[in-house]
Design an enzyme around this catalytic site. Structure first.
Site, PDB file in Angstrom:
ATOM      1  N   LYS A  11     -16.756  40.212   4.869  1.00 51.05           N
ATOM      2  CA  LYS A  11     -15.367  40.026   4.761  1.00 51.05           C
ATOM      3  C   LYS A  11     -14.565  41.364   4.999  1.00 51.05           C
ATOM      4  O   LYS A  11     -15.245  42.492   5.247  1.00 51.05           O
ATOM      5  CB  LYS A  11     -15.317  40.012   2.884  1.00 51.05           C
ATOM      6  CG  LYS A  11     -16.059  38.492   2.571  1.00 51.05           C
ATOM      7  CD  LYS A  11     -16.046  38.380   1.033  1.00 51.05           C
ATOM      8  CE  LYS A  11     -16.292  37.004   0.480  1.00 51.05           C
ATOM      9  NZ  LYS A  11     -15.953  36.941  -1.067  1.00 51.05           N
ATOM     10  N   TYR A  51     -11.475  27.587   1.855  1.00 47.76           N
ATOM     11  CA  TYR A  51     -11.829  27.710   0.684  1.00 47.76           C
ATOM     12  C   TYR A  51     -11.099  26.776  -0.283  1.00 47.76           C
ATOM     13  O   TYR A  51     -10.730  26.797  -1.303  1.00 47.76           O
ATOM     14  CB  TYR A  51     -11.358  29.356   0.070  1.00 47.76           C
ATOM     15  CG  TYR A  51     -12.174  30.349   0.603  1.00 47.76           C
ATOM     16  CD1 TYR A  51     -13.361  30.541  -0.129  1.00 47.76           C
ATOM     17  CD2 TYR A  51     -11.745  31.231   1.613  1.00 47.76           C
ATOM     18  CE1 TYR A  51     -14.092  31.619   0.249  1.00 47.76           C
ATOM     19  CE2 TYR A  51     -12.723  32.270   1.876  1.00 47.76           C
ATOM     20  CZ  TYR A  51     -13.894  32.363   1.377  1.00 47.76           C
ATOM     21  OH  TYR A  51     -14.863  33.344   1.827  1.00 47.76           O
ATOM     22  N   ASN A 114     -16.211  41.589  -2.765  1.00 45.46           N
ATOM     23  CA  ASN A 114     -17.764  41.714  -2.728  1.00 45.46           C
ATOM     24  C   ASN A 114     -18.429  41.761  -1.422  1.00 45.46           C
ATOM     25  O   ASN A 114     -19.558  41.749  -1.195  1.00 45.46           O
ATOM     26  CB  ASN A 114     -18.227  40.873  -3.663  1.00 45.46           C
ATOM     27  CG  ASN A 114     -17.926  39.330  -3.056  1.00 45.46           C
ATOM     28  OD1 ASN A 114     -17.405  39.311  -1.968  1.00 45.46           O
ATOM     29  ND2 ASN A 114     -18.225  38.296  -3.987  1.00 45.46           N
ATOM     30  N   HIS A 117     -19.949  36.983   1.930  1.00 48.79           N
ATOM     31  CA  HIS A 117     -20.138  35.415   1.750  1.00 48.79           C
ATOM     32  C   HIS A 117     -21.147  34.537   2.325  1.00 48.79           C
ATOM     33  O   HIS A 117     -21.607  34.769   3.440  1.00 48.79           O
ATOM     34  CB  HIS A 117     -18.783  34.604   2.090  1.00 48.79           C
ATOM     35  CG  HIS A 117     -19.025  33.221   2.132  1.00 48.79           C
ATOM     36  ND1 HIS A 117     -18.649  32.408   0.933  1.00 48.79           N
ATOM     37  CD2 HIS A 117     -19.180  32.405   2.835  1.00 48.79           C
ATOM     38  CE1 HIS A 117     -18.710  31.270   1.111  1.00 48.79           C
ATOM     39  NE2 HIS A 117     -19.528  31.180   2.352  1.00 48.79           N
ATOM     40  N   GLU A 128     -19.722  24.774   7.068  1.00 53.33           N
ATOM     41  CA  GLU A 128     -19.153  26.292   7.124  1.00 53.33           C
ATOM     42  C   GLU A 128     -19.614  26.760   8.736  1.00 53.33           C
ATOM     43  O   GLU A 128     -18.658  27.196   9.404  1.00 53.33           O
ATOM     44  CB  GLU A 128     -19.645  27.304   6.229  1.00 53.33           C
ATOM     45  CG  GLU A 128     -19.112  26.935   4.764  1.00 53.33           C
ATOM     46  CD  GLU A 128     -19.670  27.781   3.574  1.00 53.33           C
ATOM     47  OE1 GLU A 128     -19.118  27.929   2.644  1.00 53.33           O
ATOM     48  OE2 GLU A 128     -20.504  28.664   4.102  1.00 53.33           O
TER      49      GLU A 128
END
Length: 145
Positions: A11, A51, A114, A117, A128
C-alpha cells in the site's frame, strides 16, 4: 498442500516509506514467489471499483482517499497454499494487533495504514488479479492466466 496464486498490494504508506523491497523480501523468504508485479497509482474510480465490497461501510471514503494518496505495488504471488500463507505473513488487519514479525506489525501503523493487502479466498484472488493484470500482461511475463 497445493500450489496456488494470490494477489498482494504493498500500500501507499509502505511504498512512500521505502519499504517495498523489504516487504517483497519478507514474502519471498516466507515461500511466496512474485510472478507478476507493477507499480500503479490508483485513480478514485479504480480504488472505488476495487474496494466496492466496502462501499456501504463508514470507512470507505477514507480508504479510497488513502489508496489514491500515492503509488502501490500490485503483485501476483505463487506458492504452496499462497492465499493462507500471504495472510499469515501479513498479520492481522490492525497493525497494532498483528503478531510480531509480520508485515503489518513491522511496517504498518494502524488498521488503515497497514502496509499490505492480500486476497482472502481463491475467488477473490482470481478477481483481484484480473482487476490489475490483463491476460496479455500475464502472458507477456510467461504466466498463464
Amino acid at each position: 498442500m497445493s500450489k496456488e496464486r494470490t494477489f498482494s498490494i504493498v500500500k501507499p504508506d509502505a511504498v512512500l516509506a521505502g519499504k517495498t523491497g523489504a516487504i517483497v523480501q519478507h514474502l519471498t523468504d516466507g515461500g511466496l514467489k512474485p510472478i507478476a508485479m507493477k507499480l500503479v497509482h490508483l485513480s478514485q474510480e479504480q480504488a472505488k471499483g476495487f474496494y466496492h465490497v466496502h462501499r456501504e461501510r463508514p470507512f470507505f471514503g477514507d480508504l479510497v482517499k488513502f489508496m489514491t494518496s500515492g503509488p502501490c505495488l500490485v503483485q501476483v504471488l505463487e506458492g504452496e497454499n499462497a492465499i493462507a500463507k500471504n495472510r499469515e505473513l501479513m498479520g492481522a488487519t490492525d497493525s497494532k494487533k498483528a503478531a510480531a514479525g509480520t508485515i503489518r506489525q513491522k511496517f504498518g501503523t494502524d488498521i488503515e495504514r497497514n502496509a499490505a493487502h492480500g486476497s482472502d479466498a481463491p475467488e477473490t484472488a482470481k478477481y483481484e488479479i484480473g482487476f490489475f493484470f490483463s491476460g496479455a500482461e500475464l502472458a507477456a511475463l510467461g504466466v498463464t492466466p
